[in-house]
Scaffold this active site. Structure first.
Site, PDB file in Angstrom:
ATOM      1  N   CYS A   1       0.839  -1.199   0.000  1.00  0.00           N
ATOM      2  CA  CYS A   1       0.000   0.000   0.000  1.00  0.00           C
ATOM      3  C   CYS A   1       0.878   1.255   0.000  1.00  0.00           C
ATOM      4  O   CYS A   1       1.432   1.625   1.045  1.00  0.00           O
ATOM      5  CB  CYS A   1      -0.922  -0.013   1.220  1.00  0.00           C
ATOM      6  SG  CYS A   1      -1.932   1.468   1.369  1.00  0.00           S
TER       7      CYS A   1
ATOM      8  N   CYS B   1      -0.474   4.053   2.245  1.00  0.00           N
ATOM      9  CA  CYS B   1      -0.253   3.858   3.684  1.00  0.00           C
ATOM     10  C   CYS B   1       1.216   4.107   4.055  1.00  0.00           C
ATOM     11  O   CYS B   1       1.497   4.695   5.100  1.00  0.00           O
ATOM     12  CB  CYS B   1      -0.591   2.428   4.107  1.00  0.00           C
ATOM     13  SG  CYS B   1      -2.093   1.772   3.389  1.00  0.00           S
ATOM     14  N   ASP B   2       2.141   3.650   3.236  1.00  0.00           N
ATOM     15  CA  ASP B   2       3.539   3.578   3.670  1.00  0.00           C
ATOM     16  C   ASP B   2       4.507   4.469   2.904  1.00  0.00           C
ATOM     17  O   ASP B   2       5.680   4.563   3.267  1.00  0.00           O
ATOM     18  CB  ASP B   2       4.031   2.118   3.573  1.00  0.00           C
ATOM     19  CG  ASP B   2       3.207   1.196   4.465  1.00  0.00           C
ATOM     20  OD1 ASP B   2       2.790   1.651   5.548  1.00  0.00           O
ATOM     21  OD2 ASP B   2       2.970   0.044   4.078  1.00  0.00           O
TER      22      ASP B   2
END
Ligand code: NAP
Length: 314
Positions: free
Chosen positions: A135, A138-139
Site C-alpha cells: 500500500c 499507507c507507507d
C-alpha cells in the site's frame, strides 16, 4: 426471534456499498458485513481519476468509500464490522456465522473482492511492514527522500509508483518482462517522470536484512544472473509489491463453483444458488475497477429484490 434480513451483503468495498445503497433504497432490510474498514481495495488508492465525476485533486479511494458508506446508511442499510467465518447458502434462509453469532437473510450478495497477490519469495513475510508494503498510500511517506522499488507492470504498479515519486528520491519499477502491462496514459506519465527508473526482465529472488529489509536479490529472467540491491548502512529499503490480485473466496470453497478462485455469475450477478449473487472483483470478469464493482453491486441488489418479489408472489 432472530431477525431475518431481506439482504445480507458480505464485503463493503465499492461493490458491497453500491449493493447496500440499491438494496436499502429499494426498501429491503439490508445488512452489510465487513471484517476490516469499509472501502475495500479503494482504500489503498490515492488517486481516483477514472470514476465518472470524481475529481482526482480532491478525490481518493478513502473519501469516495466514506461517502458511499454514508449514502447507503442514509437509506437504512446497516453496516457491521464482523469477520464471517462460515456461510450456509443453500436453502431459503442463508446463514452467515461470525465469532459472536449468526446472521440470517433471504438473499446474499457476495462482495468480498480480492487482495494483493504476494510475490512468494523468501523473506517476503518476514519483512512485510519492515520494508515490504502492499500500500503506497499507507507507507509511501516513510520513504521520503529515499530510493524505493516497485514490483509489477500493471496499472496498480505504475499508478502507485507515480504516487511514490511524491516522496521518494527515485522510484524503480522492477518488471519481469521488457514491456509494461499498464494502460498507455499511465505508461506515458511514468516514462516522462524524471524520478522513475526501470529494471526490466527481473524477478525478485529473495529478501534479506537484519530486522529491516536491507537487500533485494534480483534474478535476470533471461540470463539467470543474480544481482543485489543493498541499502546504505542502517537504512531500510522500500519494496512495494503490486503483482495482481487473489480472490477472497476461501469461505466459498465447496459451496459454489469457482474458476481460479473467482465466482461465476450470469450477467445479472446470479450464482448457481437461488438467492445468492456475487458482485465486484470476486466475480469472473474482464475489467476490475471501482465503476464496474459499483455497477455489479447495483445489478445484484436489484436482482435480489426481484428474486424476493417473485418468491412472495409464488
Ligand atoms: P495486473 O493487471 O494483473 O498486473 C499484475 C502485474 O504484475 C503484471 O505486470 C504481471 O506481469 C506482474 N506479476 C504477476 N505476478 C508476478 C510475480 N509473481 N512476480 C512478478 N511480477 C508479477 O494487476 P494490477 O495492476 O493489480 O491490476 C488489477 C486490476 O485492477 C486490473 O484489471 C487493472 O486494470 C485494475 N486497476 C485499474 C486501475 C485504474 O484504472 N486506474 C488502477 C489499478 C488497478 P506480466 O505483465 O508479465 O503478466
Amino acid at each position: 426471534m432472530e431477525q431475518i434480513y431481506d439482504l445480507i451483503i458480505l464485503g463493503a468495498g465499492p461493490a458491497g456499498l453500491a449493493a447496500g445503497l440499491y438494496g436499502a433504497r429499494a426498501g429491503l432490510s439490508t445488512l452489510i458485513l465487513e471484517k476490516a474498514a469499509e472501502g475495500g481495495q479503494a482504500l489503498l488508492t490515492d488517486r481516483v481519476e477514472n470514476y465518472p465525476g470524481a475529481v482526482p485533486e480532491v478525490e481518493n479511494g478513502f473519501s469516495l468509500a466514506a461517502r458511499m458508506l454514508e449514502q447507503a446508511k442514509s437509506f437504512g442499510a446497516v453496516s457491521k464490522n464482523v469477520e464471517v467465518q462460515s456461510v450456509e447458502l443453500d436453502g431459503d434462509t442463508k446463514v452467515l456465522a461470525g465469532p459472536s453469532g449468526e446472521y440470517r437473510a433471504r438473499t446474499v450478495i457476495l462482495a468480498t473482492g480480492a487482495s494483493p497477490r504476494r510475490l512468494g519469495c523468501s523473506g517476503e513475510e518476514e519483512f512485510t511492514g519492515r520494508g515490504v508494503s502492499y500500500c503506497a498510500t499507507c507507507d509511501g511517506a516513510f520513504f521520503r527522500g529515499k530510493d524505493v522499488f516497485v514490483v509489477g507492470g500493471g496499472d496498480s504498479a505504475v499508478e502507485e509508483a507515480l504516487f511514490l515519486t511524491r516522496f521518494a528520491r527515485k522510484v524503480t519499477i522492477i518488471h519481469r518482462r521488457d514491456q509494461l502491462r499498464a494502460v498507455k496514459t499511465l505508461q506515458d506519465r511514468a516514462f516522462a517522470n524524471e524520478k522513475m527508473d526501470f529494471i526490466w526482465n527481473a524477478q525478485v529472488d529473495g529478501l534479506e536484512g537484519q530486522e529491516i529489509l536491507q537487500t533485494i536479490r534480483l534474478k535476470d529472467v533471461k540470463t539467470g544472473e543474480i544481482r543485489q540491491i543493498t541499502a546504505e548502512e542502517g537504512d531500510m529499503l522500500g519494496l512495494f509489491v503490486f503483482v495482481g490480485l487473489e480472490p477472497n473466496s476461501a469461505l466459498l470453497e465447496g459451496k459454489l463453483p469457482l474458476e481460479s478462485g473467482y465466482v461465476k455469475t450470469d450477467e445479472n450477478m446470479r450464482t448457481q444458488l437461488p438467492g445468492v449473487f456475487a458482485a465486484g472483483d470476486l466475480r469472473v470478469k474482464g475489467l476490475r475497477q471501482i465503476i464496474t464493482a459499483a455497477a455489479d453491486g447495483a445489478i445484484a441488489a436489484m436482482e435480489a429484490q426481484r428474486y424476493l418479489a417473485e418468491k412472495e408472489s409464488d
